[in-house]
Structure formats: C-alpha cells, structure tokens
Scaffold this active site. Structure first.
Site, PDB file in Angstrom:
ATOM      1  N   LEU A 144      10.518   0.818   7.863  1.00  0.00           N
ATOM      2  CA  LEU A 144      10.802   1.611   6.669  1.00  0.00           C
ATOM      3  C   LEU A 144      11.162   0.704   5.503  1.00  0.00           C
ATOM      4  CD1 LEU A 144      12.990   4.388   8.326  1.00  0.00           C
ATOM      5  CD2 LEU A 144      10.540   4.432   7.889  1.00  0.00           C
ATOM      6  N   GLY A 175      17.736  -5.643   5.751  1.00  0.00           N
ATOM      7  CA  GLY A 175      16.993  -6.783   5.216  1.00  0.00           C
ATOM      8  C   GLY A 175      16.247  -6.414   3.951  1.00  0.00           C
ATOM      9  N   ASP A 198       7.271  -7.560   3.042  1.00  0.00           N
ATOM     10  CA  ASP A 198       6.386  -8.605   3.569  1.00  0.00           C
ATOM     11  C   ASP A 198       5.162  -8.070   4.293  1.00  0.00           C
ATOM     12  OD1 ASP A 198       7.525  -7.587   5.835  1.00  0.00           O
ATOM     13  OD2 ASP A 198       7.887  -9.530   6.771  1.00  0.00           O
ATOM     14  N   LYS A 199       4.945  -6.741   4.278  1.00  0.00           N
ATOM     15  CA  LYS A 199       3.778  -6.150   4.948  1.00  0.00           C
ATOM     16  C   LYS A 199       3.696  -6.602   6.414  1.00  0.00           C
ATOM     17  CE  LYS A 199       2.730  -4.501   0.932  1.00  0.00           C
ATOM     18  NZ  LYS A 199       3.193  -3.157   0.574  1.00  0.00           N
ATOM     19  N   ASN A 200       4.880  -6.784   7.008  1.00  0.00           N
ATOM     20  CA  ASN A 200       4.972  -7.114   8.440  1.00  0.00           C
ATOM     21  C   ASN A 200       4.442  -8.510   8.779  1.00  0.00           C
ATOM     22  OD1 ASN A 200       6.231  -5.922  10.582  1.00  0.00           O
ATOM     23  ND2 ASN A 200       4.368  -5.123  11.493  1.00  0.00           N
ATOM     24  N   CYS A 238      14.620 -10.572  10.515  1.00  0.00           N
ATOM     25  CA  CYS A 238      16.011 -10.118  10.413  1.00  0.00           C
ATOM     26  C   CYS A 238      16.711 -10.184  11.768  1.00  0.00           C
ATOM     27  CB  CYS A 238      16.059  -8.696   9.855  1.00  0.00           C
ATOM     28  SG  CYS A 238      15.430  -8.551   8.165  1.00  0.00           S
TER      29      CYS A 238
END
Length: 298
Positions: free
Chosen positions: A252, A212, A216-218, A224
């Site tokens: 990662l 992906g 987006d900083k989670n 995905c």
C-alpha cells in the site's frame, strides 16, 4: 480505370471488431544514448531520467491540471442532476470538511521513515511528497488523529517541500512534525512492512508505528524489513489477506497506510477500514471469508 481509381479512394469502413480483444501495445523502456566516458550506465540513466523529467515537468503539470478540471466539471454536472431532480446528494459526492473539529486523539504515534531518498528517482520523490500531504489531510479530517513525524527529512524531499510546495506551510502543520533526525525509536515501536509474517491484530495506544516512506514500484525487496531487523525493531504487517483480497500487489502507499490506521479507530474493524479507504480498483472482497473473518476481528 476510373472505376479502379474510385474504388481505391473509397472510404474504408471502420473496424467494428471488439477493441477489448486486441492486444495492448508493448510499452518499451526508454532508450538512452551511450554514456560518456567515465560515467557508469546506472549514473548515466539517472542523469538522462532527471533531464527528461525536467523537460516534461510543465507538460505533465498541464495534463494533471486538465484532469482535475475535467473531474471538477463532471462532479458539478452530477450534483446538478441530483438538485434538478430534488434528490438528496449521495455521501460519496459530498466533499469532506477540510478540518474535522470533533476529532479524538487515537493515542498512537506514526513515523514516516523517509531515509530512502537516494533509492528513488525524481518522479518518485514527487509522488512521495504527494503522499505525505495526503497523510496530513487524513490526519486533519479523520475522526481520530495521530502524532505524525517525518524523519530523515533533509534531502530531495525537503527541497521539494521548500521549493515547489512552499505554499503548503508544512512547518506549521498541526500534529505533523518534520525532522532531519534519522533516529527511530526501538521501544514501544513497530515497523510496518508487507514482508513480515507477523500480523498486526490491533493498534495499541502508546505505541509508535513506523511506515517506510518510499515509492519504488517494488524494486527493493525486504528494504524496510531488513532495516527494522538491523535496529531490533519488531515488524508487523496490516492484516490485508485475512480480511480482503487486493487486485495486484499487497503493498500500500504511505498515505493509505496512515489513513487505514486512523480509520481503524472508528470501529476497530480492519475489514471496514480497508473497504472504506482503498479504491475499488484495488479491492476484491472475498465474500466466502466474510463471516469467519468478521468474527475473528471482534
């Protein structure tokens, strides 16, 4: 009176207490003015962030340039120390060649799914473009290369390459293709995501591995994973927890995902790939697992 005046102007001794014990200042989110009538708060935030990004672009570029220059100077000084002592320069200080002329075809294909353009702000688009260029550099320098394709390349990421990175000649990159087509393969394909329970044990030639392309900083959980499920594409995750401990999130960057897969083919050893690719600040090796996990990787 004079004594009082002199004491009031006396130099205050510096605080010698350990600065590590002091609490870090709280970084608060930027405050934006109220949105104009007819514009939602989320739309207004995007507009303000974009405006602030444009206003600070030159400043940040200068900061990055100065940081690179300091790093170059520090490296030169370090190299000079070794040469002055007549010692061999350590491998970590040697620059890898820009192109590896002895590469082998890994047999795998990699797709960078960049269909999430609308979910990122402008700074994240810049970050993603940097990761794509790093993935290309890895594909040139590693001992094994893959056929890499960037899909859904038709919005701000493309504008970034066409305008700000036009000197990169990205359309001529070897073993690296850019396409506006969003289509992803469903046969002999695996979507790599940290949100699945299925572990990726080995990389199989003839298989396409989808990564992906999002920064987006989670913020967007299972993004995905859900897309892969909708397309009936199997999902797997890199075996991070089985071989190493990460400091922080087990997510990662896109460029690290690509480099790890390429590095895996050196000895087909995930643990070795993780430890050689990931920066030390992210890596916390669990020595208690070393023997059992090395055995399971063989």
């Amino acid at each position: 009176m004079s004594d009082t005046s002199e004491n009031s102007n006396a130099e205050i001794p510096a605080d010698t207490s350990d600065v590590k014990d002091k609490p870090k200042p709280i970084v608060r989110a930027p405050q934006f003015p109220p949105p104009p009538e007819g514009i939602s708060k989320s739309q207004w935030k995007k507009i303000c962030r974009k405006k602030r990004f444009e206003e600070t672009r030159a400043e940040y570029a200068q900061i990055r340039k100065e940081k690179r220059n300091r790093a170059k100077l520090a490296r030169r000084e370090k190299l000079k120390e070794y040469t002055d002592r007549g010692e061999e320069i350590p491998e970590e200080l040697k620059r890898p060649p820009k192109v590896n002329l002895n590469q082998s075809d890994s047999g795998i294909s990699i797709i960078l799914d960049c269909s999430f353009d609308d979910l990122m702000n402008d700074r994240e688009i810049v970050s993603l473009s940097t990761q794509v260029t790093r993935a290309y550099s890895s594909n040139k320098r590693e001992n094994n290369y893959a056929k890499i394709k960037v899909t859904s390349f038709d919005k701000r990421l493309k504008q970034r390459f066409d305008n700000d990175l036009s000197n990169s000649n990205y359309t001529k990159w070897k073993n690296f293709e850019f396409t506006a087509d969003p289509t992803l393969p469903t046969e002999n394909a695996v979507y790599l995501t940290a949100d699945t329970e299925e572990k990726l044990d080995t990389l199989e030639p003839g298989t396409t591995y989808i990564v992906g392309g999002i920064v987006d900083k989670n913020r967007h959980k299972n993004l995905c994973y859900n897309k892969a499920k909708e397309l009936n594409i199997p999902t797997k995750r890199l075996p991070i927890g089985e071989f190493i401990n990460l400091a922080g999130r087990k997510v990662l960057t896109t460029s690290h995902m690509v480099q790890l897969m390429l590095r895996y083919f050196d000895n087909k050893d995930w643990k070795e790939a993780f430890e050689s690719v990931l920066p030390p600040r992210k890596l916390e090796v669990d020595s208690t697992k070393e023997d059992s996990e090395t055995a399971s990787a063989e």
